[in-house]
Design a protein around this motif. Structure first.
Motif, short mmCIF file in Angstrom:
data_model
loop_
_atom_site.label_atom_id
_atom_site.label_comp_id
_atom_site.label_asym_id
_atom_site.label_seq_id
_atom_site.Cartn_x
_atom_site.Cartn_y
_atom_site.Cartn_z
N SER A 99 -43.23 7.53 27.30
CA SER A 99 -43.40 7.31 25.86
C SER A 99 -42.10 7.58 25.12
N ALA A 100 -41.44 8.67 25.53
CA ALA A 100 -40.17 8.99 24.88
C ALA A 100 -39.15 7.88 25.10
N GLY A 101 -39.14 7.34 26.35
CA GLY A 101 -38.21 6.25 26.64
C GLY A 101 -38.53 5.00 25.84
N ILE A 102 -39.83 4.70 25.73
CA ILE A 102 -40.24 3.51 24.97
C ILE A 102 -39.90 3.69 23.49
N ILE A 103 -40.16 4.90 22.99
CA ILE A 103 -39.84 5.16 21.58
C ILE A 103 -38.34 5.04 21.34
N GLU A 104 -37.57 5.57 22.29
CA GLU A 104 -36.12 5.48 22.15
C GLU A 104 -35.65 4.02 22.17
N LEU A 105 -36.23 3.21 23.09
CA LEU A 105 -35.88 1.81 23.16
C LEU A 105 -36.28 1.07 21.89
N ALA A 106 -37.50 1.36 21.42
CA ALA A 106 -37.97 0.71 20.19
C ALA A 106 -37.09 1.10 19.00
N GLN A 107 -36.70 2.39 18.95
CA GLN A 107 -35.84 2.83 17.86
C GLN A 107 -34.48 2.15 17.93
N ARG A 108 -33.98 1.98 19.16
CA ARG A 108 -32.69 1.32 19.31
C ARG A 108 -32.77 -0.14 18.89
N LEU A 109 -33.86 -0.82 19.30
CA LEU A 109 -34.04 -2.21 18.88
C LEU A 109 -34.17 -2.31 17.36
N HIS A 110 -34.92 -1.35 16.78
CA HIS A 110 -35.07 -1.34 15.32
C HIS A 110 -33.72 -1.15 14.63
N ASP A 111 -32.94 -0.20 15.15
CA ASP A 111 -31.63 0.05 14.54
C ASP A 111 -30.72 -1.18 14.67
N GLU A 112 -30.82 -1.86 15.84
CA GLU A 112 -30.01 -3.05 16.02
C GLU A 112 -30.41 -4.14 15.04
N HIS A 113 -31.73 -4.31 14.84
CA HIS A 113 -32.20 -5.33 13.90
C HIS A 113 -31.78 -4.99 12.47
N VAL A 114 -31.89 -3.70 12.12
CA VAL A 114 -31.49 -3.28 10.77
C VAL A 114 -29.99 -3.49 10.57
N ALA A 115 -29.21 -3.11 11.59
CA ALA A 115 -27.76 -3.30 11.48
C ALA A 115 -27.40 -4.78 11.39
N GLU A 116 -28.11 -5.61 12.18
CA GLU A 116 -27.85 -7.05 12.11
C GLU A 116 -28.22 -7.60 10.74
N GLY A 117 -29.36 -7.15 10.20
CA GLY A 117 -29.77 -7.61 8.88
C GLY A 117 -28.77 -7.20 7.81
N ARG A 118 -28.30 -5.96 7.89
CA ARG A 118 -27.31 -5.52 6.90
C ARG A 118 -26.00 -6.31 7.03
N ALA A 119 -25.60 -6.57 8.29
CA ALA A 119 -24.38 -7.33 8.48
C ALA A 119 -24.52 -8.74 7.91
N GLN A 120 -25.67 -9.37 8.15
CA GLN A 120 -25.90 -10.70 7.60
C GLN A 120 -25.94 -10.65 6.07
N ARG A 121 -26.58 -9.59 5.52
CA ARG A 121 -26.62 -9.47 4.06
C ARG A 121 -25.21 -9.34 3.49
N ASP A 122 -24.42 -8.45 4.10
CA ASP A 122 -23.05 -8.26 3.61
C ASP A 122 -22.24 -9.55 3.74
N GLN A 123 -22.46 -10.29 4.85
CA GLN A 123 -21.72 -11.54 5.04
C GLN A 123 -22.12 -12.56 3.99
N LEU A 124 -23.42 -12.65 3.70
CA LEU A 124 -23.89 -13.59 2.67
C LEU A 124 -23.31 -13.23 1.30
N ILE A 125 -23.30 -11.93 0.99
CA ILE A 125 -22.75 -11.49 -0.29
C ILE A 125 -21.26 -11.81 -0.37
N ALA A 126 -20.55 -11.55 0.72
CA ALA A 126 -19.11 -11.83 0.73
C ALA A 126 -18.85 -13.33 0.59
N ASP A 127 -19.65 -14.14 1.29
CA ASP A 127 -19.48 -15.59 1.18
C ASP A 127 -19.77 -16.07 -0.24
#
Length: 203
Positions: A99-127
């Motif tokens: 469970s701890a491993g799954i939670i860690e993996l899910a948290q990592r995937l969540h963080d990656e998605h959030v980071a990707e979303g923020r990067a896309q947001r910043d890129q759209l704003i910059a463009d």
């Protein structure tokens, strides 16, 4: 199917339309596969640890000797089987670790998605900012060019108006001189012929 770490690393999720991120159902199914494989791996690991501990404690050679001396009792469970509950005893920690491993993996995937979303947001704003700055700069350049063109046209028109006014003055002056000259000629002609001068009749 057997799941390997390479499968986790190389797994590609299908992008969905009209929203950011991956297909949640596909991610959940893949995480379920990871859970199953990890639980199998943890159980096998615990079982191997128990067998290794039994072998190191010397119970395994005794079991082999008993099996060799009493062939009729092959179907009976060997004493080493009694050591099998060791994985069960330790397997209680397996779900929590998984469970701890799954939670860690899910948290990592969540963080990656959030980071990707923020990067896309910043890129759209910059463009958008760059595009707005480009549009403003282009509009200002066109405005300056248009003002300069209008100034040139105004200067040309003013020069043309000045030329026309000068032409009017010259024309009026020449016309007046011409008419006055003709009147003098008429007066001179009338005087020499004995007729009444034009100036005498009020012209």
């Amino acid at each position: 199917m057997a799941l390997t770490p390479d499968d986790v690393v190389t797994k590609q999720f299908q992008h969905v339309r009209f929203k950011e991120g991956f297909d949640p159902d596909e991610v959940d199914d893949f995480l379920d596969e990871i859970v199953v494989e990890w639980r199998k791996t943890i159980a096998e690991n615990e079982e191997l640890k128990a067998k290794l501990a039994a072998y190191e404690s010397g119970s395994a050679p005794e079991e082999a000797a008993e099996e060799a001396s009493v062939p009729a009792e092959e179907e009976k469970p060997a004493p080493a089987v009694e050591a099998a509950p060791a994985p069960e005893a330790t397997s209680s920690t397996a779900p929590s670790a998984a469970s701890a491993g799954i939670i860690e993996l899910a948290q990592r995937l969540h963080d990656e998605h959030v980071a990707e979303g923020r990067a896309q947001r910043d890129q759209l704003i910059a463009d958008a900012q760059a595009q707005a700055a480009s549009i403003i700069s282009e509009a200002e350049t066109r405005g300056r060019e248009e003002v300069a063109r209008l100034d040139r046209e105004r200067a040309t028109l003013e020069n043309r108006i000045s030329e026309l006014r000068q032409f009017e003055r010259d024309y009026r002056s020449q016309l007046r001189s011409y008419i006055e000259g003709k009147l003098r000629d008429l007066e001179t002609t009338a005087t020499t012929s004995g007729a009444q001068p034009v100036s005498a009749i009020g012209l």
